[in-house]
Motif scaffolding. Structure first.
Motif, mmCIF file in Angstrom:
data_model
loop_
_atom_site.group_PDB
_atom_site.id
_atom_site.type_symbol
_atom_site.label_atom_id
_atom_site.label_comp_id
_atom_site.label_asym_id
_atom_site.label_seq_id
_atom_site.Cartn_x
_atom_site.Cartn_y
_atom_site.Cartn_z
ATOM 1 N N MET A 1 0.841 -1.206 0.000
ATOM 2 C CA MET A 1 0.000 0.000 0.000
ATOM 3 C C MET A 1 0.872 1.251 0.000
ATOM 4 O O MET A 1 1.808 1.362 0.800
ATOM 5 C CB MET A 1 -0.929 0.007 1.223
ATOM 6 N N ARG A 2 0.565 2.196 -0.888
ATOM 7 C CA ARG A 2 1.270 3.481 -0.946
ATOM 8 C C ARG A 2 0.360 4.565 -0.360
ATOM 9 O O ARG A 2 -0.777 4.736 -0.811
ATOM 10 C CB ARG A 2 1.638 3.821 -2.392
ATOM 11 N N VAL A 3 0.867 5.263 0.642
ATOM 12 C CA VAL A 3 0.055 6.237 1.380
ATOM 13 C C VAL A 3 0.780 7.571 1.494
ATOM 14 O O VAL A 3 1.959 7.618 1.870
ATOM 15 C CB VAL A 3 -0.268 5.722 2.806
ATOM 16 N N ASP A 4 0.068 8.636 1.166
ATOM 17 C CA ASP A 4 0.549 9.985 1.436
ATOM 18 C C ASP A 4 0.132 10.304 2.868
ATOM 19 O O ASP A 4 -1.050 10.490 3.157
ATOM 20 C CB ASP A 4 -0.087 10.970 0.453
ATOM 21 N N SER A 5 1.095 10.367 3.775
ATOM 22 C CA SER A 5 0.782 10.491 5.197
ATOM 23 C C SER A 5 0.472 11.914 5.649
ATOM 24 O O SER A 5 0.168 12.130 6.824
ATOM 25 C CB SER A 5 1.959 9.972 6.033
ATOM 26 N N HIS A 6 0.534 12.884 4.705
ATOM 27 C CA HIS A 6 0.356 14.266 5.158
ATOM 28 C C HIS A 6 -0.104 15.182 4.030
ATOM 29 O O HIS A 6 0.680 15.561 3.152
ATOM 30 C CB HIS A 6 1.676 14.793 5.719
ATOM 31 N N ASN A 225 11.759 1.791 9.545
ATOM 32 C CA ASN A 225 10.359 1.424 9.805
ATOM 33 C C ASN A 225 9.633 2.507 10.606
ATOM 34 O O ASN A 225 8.519 2.297 11.078
ATOM 35 C CB ASN A 225 10.266 0.076 10.523
ATOM 36 N N ARG A 226 10.274 3.702 10.730
ATOM 37 C CA ARG A 226 9.628 4.816 11.428
ATOM 38 C C ARG A 226 9.711 6.129 10.626
ATOM 39 O O ARG A 226 9.645 7.206 11.186
ATOM 40 C CB ARG A 226 10.233 5.002 12.827
ATOM 41 N N ILE A 227 9.842 6.004 9.322
ATOM 42 C CA ILE A 227 9.876 7.174 8.439
ATOM 43 C C ILE A 227 8.774 7.014 7.410
ATOM 44 O O ILE A 227 8.565 5.916 6.882
ATOM 45 C CB ILE A 227 11.241 7.303 7.737
ATOM 46 N N MET A 228 8.060 8.084 7.120
ATOM 47 C CA MET A 228 6.960 7.996 6.149
ATOM 48 C C MET A 228 6.916 9.193 5.210
ATOM 49 O O MET A 228 7.265 10.314 5.585
ATOM 50 C CB MET A 228 5.614 7.829 6.872
ATOM 51 N N PHE A 229 6.501 8.934 3.988
ATOM 52 C CA PHE A 229 6.365 9.981 2.986
ATOM 53 C C PHE A 229 5.117 10.817 3.220
ATOM 54 O O PHE A 229 4.046 10.295 3.541
ATOM 55 C CB PHE A 229 6.274 9.366 1.582
ATOM 56 N N VAL A 260 12.315 -1.655 2.117
ATOM 57 C CA VAL A 260 12.419 -0.342 2.768
ATOM 58 C C VAL A 260 11.600 0.692 2.007
ATOM 59 O O VAL A 260 10.887 1.506 2.608
ATOM 60 C CB VAL A 260 13.896 0.105 2.872
ATOM 61 N N GLN A 261 11.687 0.673 0.697
ATOM 62 C CA GLN A 261 10.917 1.611 -0.117
ATOM 63 C C GLN A 261 9.426 1.471 0.161
ATOM 64 O O GLN A 261 8.714 2.471 0.316
ATOM 65 C CB GLN A 261 11.203 1.369 -1.608
ATOM 66 N N ASN A 262 8.956 0.241 0.249
ATOM 67 C CA ASN A 262 7.536 0.000 0.510
ATOM 68 C C ASN A 262 7.128 0.494 1.892
ATOM 69 O O ASN A 262 6.015 1.008 2.072
ATOM 70 C CB ASN A 262 7.214 -1.485 0.373
ATOM 71 N N ARG A 263 8.021 0.341 2.846
ATOM 72 C CA ARG A 263 7.706 0.787 4.204
ATOM 73 C C ARG A 263 7.585 2.316 4.251
ATOM 74 O O ARG A 263 6.630 2.861 4.782
ATOM 75 C CB ARG A 263 8.776 0.308 5.191
ATOM 76 N N VAL A 264 8.564 2.998 3.716
ATOM 77 C CA VAL A 264 8.572 4.464 3.761
ATOM 78 C C VAL A 264 7.427 5.054 2.944
ATOM 79 O O VAL A 264 6.834 6.074 3.330
ATOM 80 C CB VAL A 264 9.929 5.005 3.261
#
Length: 275
Positions: A1-6, A225-229, A260-264
């Protein structure tokens, strides 16, 4: 899943959105889910998290309505007066909305750099964990010391730092900012959004590589595992288009594994906000 977190939505009002000054004409208009949907589709994003831009419960209600009407709005970070005496009753009342994931206060605009350490604010923060709500930390670098003290007091509360604390992006890493980011990253209950960087550049002139030294600090301080786009759309439009913002992190992440790419790019946001 790709999510824009902000990202943000608003029906532009010159009073409510007085922070949008004369140099920000490009965002002096409505920005609604119908505007964002095709942008997310083009960017192959599966959904987004809508974050408050006005400090009112009316704003929280507006964003929850947006989420109710648009399934791609996976979660909402709203606002409540965390300093109020009835905050627990408010939290209990809003806990019936499954898409309300957390709260944010625009601390960057508070004159007191230690606003987050005021007893009434701390009391409000202490109630969030009971209801499963997260807290977004929106600050400038000068307020990082208070943020470190805050998260130290609540080891079980989930926090996320917005916009990497808004350092000036000019090629000169501020050692104090770097040190405080390292401190925050040492707390396992604190995440960080790789967002809001383009608007901290000089005259909106930049190359993707200009952000790498800052992202290096963030990625070394926080586990991957604690960084998000986060795009910070539509505020990002003051400096760059959505695809341009996305390209910055896409380019940086090429050095990492697909996992890692998928996580971020989504899984971390999914886990943090329980989407």
């Amino acid at each position: 899943m790709r999510v824009d977190s902000h990202q943000h939505f608003w029906n532009y009002d010159p009073v409510t959105h007085a922070w949008i000054n004369s140099q920000m004409e490009v965002i002096k208009k409505d920005f609604l889910p119908s505007n964002l949907a095709p942008i997310l589709k083009h960017a192959q994003m599966d959904g987004c998290v809508a974050v408050q831009a006005d400090q009112s419960e009316k704003e929280t209600d507006f964003l929850l309505q947006c989420a109710k009407e648009n399934p791609f709005v996976l979660g909402v970070v709203g606002w409540m007066d965390l300093c109020s005496q009835d905050i627990e009753q408010k939290l209990d009342s809003y806990s019936k909305y499954p898409k309300l994931k957390g709260l944010r206060h625009i601390v960057q605009d508070e004159a007191d750099d230690h606003f987050m350490l005021k007893p009434n604010f701390l009391r409000g923060i202490s109630k969030l964990e009971t209801y499963g709500f997260t807290y977004d930390i929106l600050i400038y670098p000068k307020q990082l010391p208070a943020a470190v003290e805050l998260v130290k007091m609540f080891p079980k509360q989930r926090f996320v730092l917005d916009h990497i604390a808004k350092p000036v992006i000019n090629g000169n890493i501020d050692s104090k900012w770097e040190h405080r980011i390292q401190q925050l990253g040492s707390f396992k209950n604190v995440y960080c959004k790789a967002s809001g960087m383009v608007t901290e550049t000089s005259q909106n002139a930049f190359d993707n590589e200009d952000f790498h030294p800052y992202l290096d600090v963030v990625f070394k301080s926080f586990a991957t595992n604690r960084i998000m786009f986060g795009s910070d759309w539509p505020v990002c439009l003051l400096s760059a288009s959505y695809p341009r913002v996305l390209s910055i992190l896409d380019a940086y992440l090429k050095q990492f594994s697909e996992e890692v790419q998928n996580r971020v790019m989504g899984l971390n946001a999914q886990e943090f906000y329980n989407l």
